[in-house]
Design a protein around this motif. Structure first.
Motif, mmCIF file in Angstrom:
data_model
loop_
_atom_site.group_PDB
_atom_site.id
_atom_site.type_symbol
_atom_site.label_atom_id
_atom_site.label_comp_id
_atom_site.label_asym_id
_atom_site.label_seq_id
_atom_site.Cartn_x
_atom_site.Cartn_y
_atom_site.Cartn_z
ATOM 1 N N THR A 98 1.043 -0.886 -0.659
ATOM 2 C CA THR A 98 0.321 -0.068 0.169
ATOM 3 C C THR A 98 1.107 1.086 0.360
ATOM 4 O OG1 THR A 98 -1.422 -1.493 1.047
ATOM 5 C CG2 THR A 98 -2.299 1.060 1.303
ATOM 6 N N GLY A 99 2.095 1.489 0.364
ATOM 7 C CA GLY A 99 2.823 2.273 0.697
ATOM 8 C C GLY A 99 3.453 2.729 -0.563
ATOM 9 N N ALA A 100 3.669 2.091 -1.535
ATOM 10 C CA ALA A 100 4.157 2.176 -2.975
ATOM 11 C C ALA A 100 2.806 3.216 -3.600
ATOM 12 C CB ALA A 100 4.434 1.014 -3.711
ATOM 13 N N SER A 101 1.725 2.399 -3.132
ATOM 14 C CA SER A 101 0.180 3.853 -4.081
ATOM 15 C C SER A 101 0.816 5.072 -3.137
ATOM 16 C CB SER A 101 -0.615 3.025 -3.581
ATOM 17 O OG SER A 101 -0.970 1.590 -4.666
ATOM 18 N N MET A 102 0.205 5.159 -1.460
ATOM 19 C CA MET A 102 0.669 6.249 -0.804
ATOM 20 C C MET A 102 1.722 7.194 -0.865
ATOM 21 S SD MET A 102 -2.453 6.141 0.714
ATOM 22 C CE MET A 102 -3.695 5.365 0.242
ATOM 23 N N PHE A 103 2.592 6.463 -1.297
ATOM 24 C CA PHE A 103 4.199 6.910 -2.035
ATOM 25 C C PHE A 103 3.739 7.676 -2.701
ATOM 26 C CE2 PHE A 103 8.798 6.471 -1.033
ATOM 27 C CZ PHE A 103 9.232 7.982 -1.316
ATOM 28 N N PHE A 104 3.009 7.014 -4.161
ATOM 29 C CA PHE A 104 2.833 8.051 -5.668
ATOM 30 C C PHE A 104 1.620 9.560 -5.433
ATOM 31 C CE2 PHE A 104 5.894 4.472 -7.089
ATOM 32 C CZ PHE A 104 6.490 5.527 -8.490
ATOM 33 N N LEU A 105 0.846 8.535 -4.453
ATOM 34 C CA LEU A 105 -0.065 9.711 -4.228
ATOM 35 C C LEU A 105 -0.012 10.665 -3.562
ATOM 36 C CD1 LEU A 105 -3.350 10.476 -3.632
ATOM 37 C CD2 LEU A 105 -3.317 9.542 -1.675
ATOM 38 N N PHE A 143 8.725 -0.270 -10.454
ATOM 39 C CA PHE A 143 8.450 -0.967 -11.607
ATOM 40 C C PHE A 143 9.024 -2.436 -10.846
ATOM 41 C CE2 PHE A 143 10.890 -2.505 -15.076
ATOM 42 C CZ PHE A 143 9.752 -3.345 -15.283
ATOM 43 N N MET A 144 10.669 -2.062 -10.336
ATOM 44 C CA MET A 144 11.308 -3.242 -9.849
ATOM 45 C C MET A 144 10.810 -4.157 -8.708
ATOM 46 S SD MET A 144 15.749 -2.115 -10.739
ATOM 47 C CE MET A 144 15.423 -1.659 -11.956
ATOM 48 N N GLY A 145 9.766 -3.581 -8.397
ATOM 49 C CA GLY A 145 9.370 -4.014 -6.727
ATOM 50 C C GLY A 145 7.931 -4.809 -7.035
ATOM 51 N N TYR A 146 7.639 -4.653 -7.741
ATOM 52 C CA TYR A 146 7.049 -5.043 -8.717
ATOM 53 C C TYR A 146 6.753 -6.629 -9.193
ATOM 54 C CZ TYR A 146 1.702 -5.425 -9.890
ATOM 55 O OH TYR A 146 0.401 -5.854 -10.586
ATOM 56 N N VAL A 147 7.468 -6.052 -9.493
ATOM 57 C CA VAL A 147 8.318 -7.833 -10.407
ATOM 58 C C VAL A 147 8.538 -8.933 -8.941
ATOM 59 C CG1 VAL A 147 10.358 -9.115 -11.762
ATOM 60 C CG2 VAL A 147 9.760 -6.612 -11.927
ATOM 61 N N LEU A 148 8.705 -8.404 -8.362
ATOM 62 C CA LEU A 148 9.048 -9.403 -6.892
ATOM 63 C C LEU A 148 8.183 -10.425 -6.691
ATOM 64 C CD1 LEU A 148 11.514 -7.032 -4.668
ATOM 65 C CD2 LEU A 148 12.531 -8.598 -6.787
ATOM 66 N N PRO A 149 6.977 -9.775 -6.347
ATOM 67 C CA PRO A 149 5.951 -11.354 -5.924
ATOM 68 C C PRO A 149 5.945 -12.354 -6.782
ATOM 69 C CG PRO A 149 5.226 -8.789 -5.431
ATOM 70 C CD PRO A 149 6.191 -9.596 -6.829
ATOM 71 N N TRP A 150 5.987 -11.833 -8.245
ATOM 72 C CA TRP A 150 6.683 -13.399 -9.408
ATOM 73 C C TRP A 150 5.100 -14.217 -9.332
ATOM 74 C CZ3 TRP A 150 10.059 -12.932 -12.128
ATOM 75 C CH2 TRP A 150 10.230 -13.845 -13.325
ATOM 76 N N GLY A 151 4.080 -12.503 -9.078
ATOM 77 C CA GLY A 151 2.805 -13.051 -10.271
ATOM 78 C C GLY A 151 2.857 -13.129 -11.340
ATOM 79 N N GLN A 152 1.695 -13.387 -12.210
ATOM 80 C CA GLN A 152 0.977 -13.613 -12.901
ATOM 81 C C GLN A 152 1.604 -11.831 -13.800
ATOM 82 O OE1 GLN A 152 1.550 -15.639 -15.645
ATOM 83 N NE2 GLN A 152 -0.696 -16.149 -16.705
ATOM 84 N N MET A 153 0.647 -10.756 -12.995
ATOM 85 C CA MET A 153 0.927 -9.767 -13.744
ATOM 86 C C MET A 153 1.989 -9.311 -12.819
ATOM 87 S SD MET A 153 -1.123 -7.297 -15.070
ATOM 88 C CE MET A 153 -2.665 -7.248 -15.110
ATOM 89 N N SER A 154 2.752 -9.638 -12.996
ATOM 90 C CA SER A 154 5.164 -9.221 -12.384
ATOM 91 C C SER A 154 5.626 -9.291 -13.943
ATOM 92 C CB SER A 154 5.415 -9.716 -11.004
ATOM 93 O OG SER A 154 5.211 -9.363 -9.872
#
Lengths: 438, 281, 184
Positions: A98-105, A143-154
């Motif tokens: 959530t912090g990532a979104s809050m940071f960008f907000l 962007f690189m953090g979003y890769v880490l959970p290694w889900g489909q969207m990542s």
């Protein structure tokens, strides 16, 4: 970091340390006594909020790295282990996500406040550029953090974004191969992105120090855009702005907590709860909300290289903004005409985000077919995003320079103290403007 | 002025946050009331127990739950949590549930693969040794793992419930391949197998899973009637718990944190007003 | 955005203000801030404690029939070696004989095994000095010798020589049947 220091060491130890490492003096001058315009409104609290966001992301990130395994076979499960088995792991992970979104907000509000009050104008160009650098670094980190959970969207998000670099003529394919460390997004990619995701926040923290340094040379801008004239115009940062920032931070944390505790998955794609599968692409590749406007600009151009260039230009244009703005007046409080264009610009950014979340061929008004212009019907997301992208660039490249020369600004107060003293009923712009006119 | 901008921004955000329309179609999910909805919602433990039974007796024949351990069943908030046994590994009911299942192991003397009764520390046994085998036995597509299924689909438990109760006879004009089933809640694009009017392509898609539930297929230990709807609702609740086992802890923690933050904000507000009271600004 | 309450009197000691009350609200706010930081610190500290899956492996069952007389089997338990020792009558006798010798950490042999099962000695195989794994059948007392700093343990696992302060620890365990124990 600038001006005269009023620090006087009180104890023997402070005197001893001050001769050797004046660290207390620095803290005293930059945090406690720093003269700050007394008319800063709540839009100015986002600097403090952003520092907190960075701190939260670094602390929770270090904790997550203690439990996370950067390997394609274990990454997904190790994140789920954090959620299920690690003590309070769910809390730490949801704060980080959530912090990532809050940071960008917060950073978007911070940028918009800059645009509105003209804080990027001389003598704060370097301050602004450092801010743009932080924003770029944030995007890379997110962007690189979003890769880490290694889900489909990542996985498929990484494939799409890294392939952008393939658009570069001649060397593009070599660059993507180099980024991947192979011929597809795989274990080497995950490992290096983990390493860089850990590194970049500390680079951001370094640039933040420069950013604050650059802020403290000319001092804060303020809602009137008028330079500080005398001591009457300022108050010491502490306690006046520590308490105001503190209050704003606390309110911001309520919003933050609302997502963390009750809607933690609202900002996450369900597809990312499916482990990465290179053989199947999700029906709908959508980046995180904070990238959507740029994603829409990318897709609005029917040419790979062109789209990439436009997308990066949308960010690059921010860097030269101080030299595009020709206005002598800083604050849009006294620039009613461009203020209107600015609000349209904000709306356009949201429209771009809206387009980015939808398929290009989707109809904007459902069920209405107009006529086909070029490749798509006029009533499609792609045409809406083209119009919006055009305005986005026109705002910076045409409207800002031309309006600065042609508009007639309202009378600007002599000093920061003037509008508040002469209009005790209200400190807002309209009252001052209206009475000045009358 | 800025306030007007904010209103516009809020309006715009609402647009952005709206559901993205995919090229595929899907019937609107059935609206079910769940006990775990809302900021104070909790899982219904007895429902979770029934849901586990449905998973164990029906779903687990094809679907793995690789992230689940038997001990999870007895942890705080779990279906078989017993305050007498804060350590779920010692919960006798969980032990006996685990004991009923055979899991693979390595013989400590010979190194041969053997089967032994599970302990609470063991994972749920997967029905197939690997994904290839799972796909081969299921018409070419492996049944998805259900551990986080309630987070991995738009709609979560409502989606699971809708799929399980949504099998209907395909409308005339729709060709369904052998071994596949029509389900209006399964996202898909049926325009290719539809011979009727192109403006009225049925919603939904073809799913490889045959209708798994049937009346009285599972015997509930309480007096709950074993209808398809009840089985589907209970197993969806169980999967919602399995996907987010710390949800109750999260909401509880959140409530405390939010009350604290609100009080803190009020205190800071008064502190702020007092500090600024003599400054014209 | 617009704080409309404006006073032109910048005197901080304006009449009618009670300084104690002013201080009080600031103190309460500061304490609340510290409380928030403290409250959030606990989850961030507790996350380093053993996680659910680690705790789940904390107890194991072991079949004693795998150990023959005079032999020792080492199994991994909570990440550490667990010595399961089937002692010969001579070793038991030697251990009992030394019950009243000059011991650094006095304990009788009887208190180190389960009643009626003197042949089975269950020990955590970690030297009480600095955590190395002692070697079986080493040293002058027929028990264990730690290769790191030369601590010598007897046939009951009691410290007899060298820098270690304590006897080899006996874990919590119970006989489930005649030949099966549960450790932890």
């Amino acid at each position: 970091m600038s001006g005269h220091s009023t620090y006087e060491p009180k104890t023997g130890f402070e005197r001893w340390l001050d001769m050797r490492l004046p660290v207390i003096r620095m803290a005293y001058d930059t945090v406690l006594t720093f003269p700050t315009p007394k008319n800063l409104n709540y839009w100015w609290t986002f600097g403090g909020i952003l520092s907190l966001c960075l701190g939260i992301q670094i602390v929770t990130g270090i904790i997550l790295a203690m439990h996370y395994v950067p390997h394609v076979d274990y990454a997904f499960n190790s994140v789920e282990r954090i959620m299920r088995d690690v003590n309070y792991g769910w809390l730490v992970r949801y704060i980080h996500a959530t912090g990532a979104s809050m940071f960008f907000l917060a950073v978007y509000i911070h940028i918009c406040r800059n645009l509105y009050y003209g804080s990027y104008k001389a003598p704060r160009e370097v301050l602004w550029i450092l801010g743009c650098v932080i924003y770029l670094l944030m995007m890379a980190t997110a962007f690189m953090g979003y890769v880490l959970p290694w889900g489909q969207m990542s996985f498929h998000g990484t494939v799409v974004i890294t392939n952008l670099f393939g658009a570069i003529p001649v060397i593009g394919p070599s660059i993507t191969t180099w980024l991947w460390g192979g011929f597809a997004v795989d274990d080497p990619t995950l490992n290096r992105f983990f390493s860089l995701h850990y590194l970049l926040p500390f680079v951001i923290a370094g640039v933040v120090v420069l950013h604050i340094w650059a802020l403290h040379v000319p001092g804060n801008n303020n809602p009137t855009g008028v330079n500080v004239k005398s001591k009457e115009d300022t108050v010491p940062f502490h306690p006046y702005y520590t308490v105001k920032d503190g209050f704003a931070i606390s309110v911001f944390l309520i919003l933050f907590g609302f997502f963390v505790f009750w809607f933690p998955t609202a900002l996450l794609s369900p597809d990312n709860s499916i482990p990465a599968n290179p053989l199947v692409t999700p029906a709908h590749i959508v980046p995180e909300w904070y990238f959507l406007p740029f994603y829409a600009i990318l897709r609005s151009i029917p040419n790979k290289l062109g789209g990439v260039i436009m997308m990066f230009s949308a960010i690059a244009v921010l860097f030269v903004l101080p030299w595009l703005d020709t206005s002598k007046v800083r604050s849009m409080r006294y620039r009613p005409t461009i203020r209107l264009y600015f609000f349209i610009f904000l709306l356009v950014c949201l429209v771009l985000g809206f387009c980015g979340a939808h398929e290009p061929a989707e109809q904007v008004i459902p069920g209405v077919t107009t006529f086909t212009l070029g490749d798509y019907d006029l009533n499609t997301m792609v045409w809406l995003s083209r119009v919006a992208a055009l305005y986005y660039f026109a705002y910076f490249l045409l409207i800002t320079p031309i309006m600065g020369l042609t508009e007639t600004p309202l009378p600007v107060p002599e000093s920061i103290s003037e509008p508040v003293l002469s209009h005790p009923a209200s400190g807002s712009a309209q009252a001052a403007a209206a009475s000045n006119k009358g | 002025m800025l306030r007007k901008g904010l209103t516009l921004a809020a309006f715009g955000l609402a647009l952005v946050a709206g559901p993205a329309m995919a090229a595929t179609t899907q019937a609107e999910l059935k609206d079910i009331h769940w006990s775990f909805e809302g900021p104070f919602g909790k899982f219904d433990q007895v429902q979770l127990q029934r849901g586990y039974k449905v998973y164990r007796e029906v779903c687990s024949a094809c679907h793995s739950m690789n992230l689940m351990y038997f001990r999870n069943l007895g942890q705080k908030g779990g279906p078989f949590y017993d305050p007498k046994y804060p350590n779920p590994n010692e919960n006798p009911y969980v032990k006996s549930l685990a004991h009923d299942i055979q899991v693979g192991d390595i013989d400590q003397d010979t190194g041969d693969p053997v089967k032994r009764p599970a302990t609470p520390a063991d994972k749920f046994a997967a029905p197939f040794p690997n994904e290839v085998a799972a796909a081969a036995s299921n018409g070419g597509k492996a049944p998805p793992d259900l551990s986080v299924m309630a987070k991995a689909r738009e709609g979560g438990p409502a989606y699971i419930y809708s799929i399980l109760t949504g099998f209907v006879t395909p409308p005339a004009g729709l060709t369904i391949p052998a071994g596949k089933y029509y389900n209006p809640y399964f996202p898909g694009d049926l325009s290719g197998s539809w011979t009727g009017s192109p403006d009225h392509v049925p919603q939904g898609g073809v799913i490889g899973m045959p209708p798994p539930l049937a009346p009285n297929k599972v015997t509930f230990d309480d007096k709950t009637p074993s209808t398809v709807a009840n089985q589907a609702r209970d197993v969806a609740a169980f999967l919602a718990w399995a996907a987010e086992p710390k949800m109750e802890e999260r909401k509880q923690f959140g409530l405390g944190a939010m009350i604290y933050l609100v009080i803190f904000s009020v205190l800071l507000w008064f502190s702020y007003r007092r500090i600024w009271r003599n400054v014209a600004h | 955005m617009s704080d409309t309450v404006v006073r032109t009197n910048p005197d901080p000691q304006a009449p009618g203000e009670d300084p104690n009350r002013r201080d009080f609200i600031h103190i309460v706010a500061s304490v609340a801030a510290l409380g928030a930081v403290g409250g959030l610190a606990w989850p961030f500290i507790d996350q380093m404690n053993p996680a659910g899956d680690t705790l789940a492996l904390a107890s194991i069952e072991f079949d004693l029939s795998k150990v023959v007389e005079g032999q020792q089997v080492a199994v991994k338990w909570r990440g550490k070696p667990l010595f399961v020792r089937y002692r010969t009558p001579a070793e038991i006798a030697a251990a009992v004989k030394d019950d009243h010798a000059d011991l650094r950490d006095p304990q009788t042999d009887e208190s180190r095994h389960k009643p009626g099962k003197p042949q089975y000695l269950i020990l955590i195989g970690v030297c009480t000095h600095l955590g190395c794994v002692p070697n079986f059948k080493g040293g002058d007392y027929g028990g264990w010798l730690c290769p790191c700093h030369g601590s010598v343990y007897d046939t009951s696992g009691r410290i007899r020589k060298g820098p270690a302060p304590k006897n080899l620890a006996v874990p919590d365990y119970a006989f489930l049947s005649d030949t099966k124990i549960k450790v932890g």
